[in-house]
Design a protein around this motif. Structure first.
Motif, PDB file in Angstrom:
ATOM      1  N   HIS A  32      30.141  51.812  12.627  1.00  0.00           N
ATOM      2  CA  HIS A  32      30.023  50.610  13.460  1.00  0.00           C
ATOM      3  C   HIS A  32      30.187  49.347  12.621  1.00  0.00           C
ATOM      4  O   HIS A  32      30.816  48.378  13.065  1.00  0.00           O
ATOM      5  CB  HIS A  32      28.676  50.589  14.181  1.00  0.00           C
ATOM      6  N   GLU A  75      27.679  47.059  20.743  1.00  0.00           N
ATOM      7  CA  GLU A  75      27.724  48.192  19.817  1.00  0.00           C
ATOM      8  C   GLU A  75      27.041  47.909  18.480  1.00  0.00           C
ATOM      9  O   GLU A  75      26.262  48.717  18.000  1.00  0.00           O
ATOM     10  CB  GLU A  75      29.176  48.621  19.578  1.00  0.00           C
ATOM     11  N   LEU A  76      27.342  46.784  17.891  1.00  0.00           N
ATOM     12  CA  LEU A  76      26.805  46.480  16.566  1.00  0.00           C
ATOM     13  C   LEU A  76      25.276  46.428  16.518  1.00  0.00           C
ATOM     14  O   LEU A  76      24.690  46.885  15.531  1.00  0.00           O
ATOM     15  CB  LEU A  76      27.418  45.176  16.042  1.00  0.00           C
ATOM     16  N   THR A  79      23.120  49.340  15.135  1.00  0.00           N
ATOM     17  CA  THR A  79      22.954  49.613  13.711  1.00  0.00           C
ATOM     18  C   THR A  79      21.588  49.154  13.193  1.00  0.00           C
ATOM     19  O   THR A  79      21.104  49.698  12.204  1.00  0.00           O
ATOM     20  CB  THR A  79      24.065  48.953  12.871  1.00  0.00           C
TER      21      THR A  79
END
Length: 101
Positions: A32, A75-76, A79
């Motif tokens: 990612h 999405e990020l 992490t």
């Protein structure tokens, strides 16, 4: 990254299996991060090459630039949790046994 250092230290201290127990989470997290970096780089290049007036190419380029924020927002952020999990050095996956399934 701190999680990389922690896992490398565990492996260096003879806990290679433990360091690899969460390899899939680590690889997903790093993937990612790399994809985010690529999106950022593409957006910077696209913005630098945008013409001042609207053309079909400019419209397509602007749309391309708008896809990057989706990845950064949806999405990020995943992490962060993955990094926290790895940094906690949780032993759940390492201690799991096949017979428990």
């Amino acid at each position: 990254m701190e999680s990389t250092r922690n896992l490398l230290c565990a492996a260096a201290n003879g806990e290679t299996d433990f360091a690899l127990a969460n390899a899939s989470v680590y690889l997903e997290m790093m993937g990612h991060i790399v994809v985010a970096w690529i999106w950022l780089r593409q957006a910077r290049v696209a913005v630098a090459g945008l013409p001042r007036r609207m053309t079909p190419t400019a419209t397509s380029t602007r749309a391309s630039c708008r896809r990057a924020p989706h990845f950064f927002r949806w999405e990020l952020p995943k992490t962060r949790h993955q990094n926290e999990l790895l940094n906690s050095m949780d032993r759940t996956c390492y201690e799991m046994q096949a017979a428990w399934f």
